[in-house]
Design a protein around this motif. Structure first.
Motif, PDB file in Angstrom:
ATOM      1  N   ASP A   1       0.842  -1.196   0.000  1.00 54.18           N
ATOM      2  CA  ASP A   1       0.000   0.000   0.000  1.00 54.18           C
ATOM      3  C   ASP A   1       0.874   1.242   0.000  1.00 54.18           C
ATOM      4  O   ASP A   1       1.973   1.242   0.571  1.00 54.18           O
ATOM      5  N   GLY A   2       0.377   2.304  -0.601  1.00 59.83           N
ATOM      6  CA  GLY A   2       1.110   3.561  -0.589  1.00 59.83           C
ATOM      7  C   GLY A   2       0.374   4.641  -1.355  1.00 59.83           C
ATOM      8  O   GLY A   2      -0.749   4.445  -1.815  1.00 59.83           O
TER       9      GLY A   2
ATOM     10  N   LYS B   1       4.865   5.889  -2.701  1.00 60.75           N
ATOM     11  CA  LYS B   1       5.523   6.157  -1.423  1.00 60.75           C
ATOM     12  C   LYS B   1       4.774   5.382  -0.343  1.00 60.75           C
ATOM     13  O   LYS B   1       3.580   5.569  -0.146  1.00 60.75           O
ATOM     14  N   THR B   2       5.499   4.488   0.344  1.00 60.67           N
ATOM     15  CA  THR B   2       4.881   3.642   1.370  1.00 60.67           C
ATOM     16  C   THR B   2       4.783   4.404   2.691  1.00 60.67           C
ATOM     17  O   THR B   2       5.327   5.500   2.837  1.00 60.67           O
TER      18      THR B   2
ATOM     19  N   THR C   1       9.427   5.157   2.194  1.00 59.70           N
ATOM     20  CA  THR C   1      10.206   4.574   1.111  1.00 59.70           C
ATOM     21  C   THR C   1       9.458   4.731  -0.206  1.00 59.70           C
ATOM     22  O   THR C   1       8.253   4.523  -0.261  1.00 59.70           O
ATOM     23  N   GLU C   2      10.176   5.083  -1.266  1.00 56.81           N
ATOM     24  CA  GLU C   2       9.564   5.127  -2.593  1.00 56.81           C
ATOM     25  C   GLU C   2       9.874   3.831  -3.320  1.00 56.81           C
ATOM     26  O   GLU C   2      11.029   3.441  -3.444  1.00 56.81           O
ATOM     27  N   GLU C   3       8.825   3.146  -3.757  1.00 52.26           N
ATOM     28  CA  GLU C   3       8.946   1.887  -4.495  1.00 52.26           C
ATOM     29  C   GLU C   3       8.610   2.165  -5.952  1.00 52.26           C
ATOM     30  O   GLU C   3       7.595   2.790  -6.259  1.00 52.26           O
ATOM     31  N   THR C   4       9.459   1.694  -6.861  1.00 54.22           N
ATOM     32  CA  THR C   4       9.238   1.874  -8.290  1.00 54.22           C
ATOM     33  C   THR C   4       8.828   0.539  -8.899  1.00 54.22           C
ATOM     34  O   THR C   4       9.461  -0.484  -8.651  1.00 54.22           O
TER      35      THR C   4
END
Length: 96
Positions: free
Chosen positions: A28-29, A44-45, A49-52
């Motif tokens: 989720d983010g 962005k969680t 943290t930014e997940e790509t």
């Protein structure tokens, strides 16, 4: 989980995925970037943290049509993904 399209009053399943152990993972983010042309989603969680994620064809199509209202920057989503060659691949996502 079934991924489907709707035409008129008819729903058509286009993909079935298992979520959990040995299946799709979920996170989720909040959306920080959607690049439909580059098939990329950045989320962005909760821990900052930014997940790509690389978007599959279905996910890119959804981001361009049915999910358009849920893809604006800051929208809260659940991303369902796999990991392939060390990269996260989003199969689909939904607004939460």
């Amino acid at each position: 989980m079934a991924h489907y399209t709707t035409r008129g009053t008819e729903d058509t399943a286009v993909e079935f995925d298992k979520v959990g152990k040995d299946g799709l993972k979920a996170t989720d983010g909040a959306i920080t970037e959607v690049d439909r042309g580059g098939k990329k989603l950045v989320v962005k969680t909760a821990d900052g943290t930014e997940e790509t994620f690389r978007l599959t064809g279905h996910a890119t199509e959804d981001a361009g049509k049915d999910m358009a209202k849920g893809t604006e920057k800051g929208a809260k989503v659940t991303v369902y993904y796999t990991e392939e060659a060390g990269k996260k691949v989003a199969h689909f996502f939904e607004k939460i």
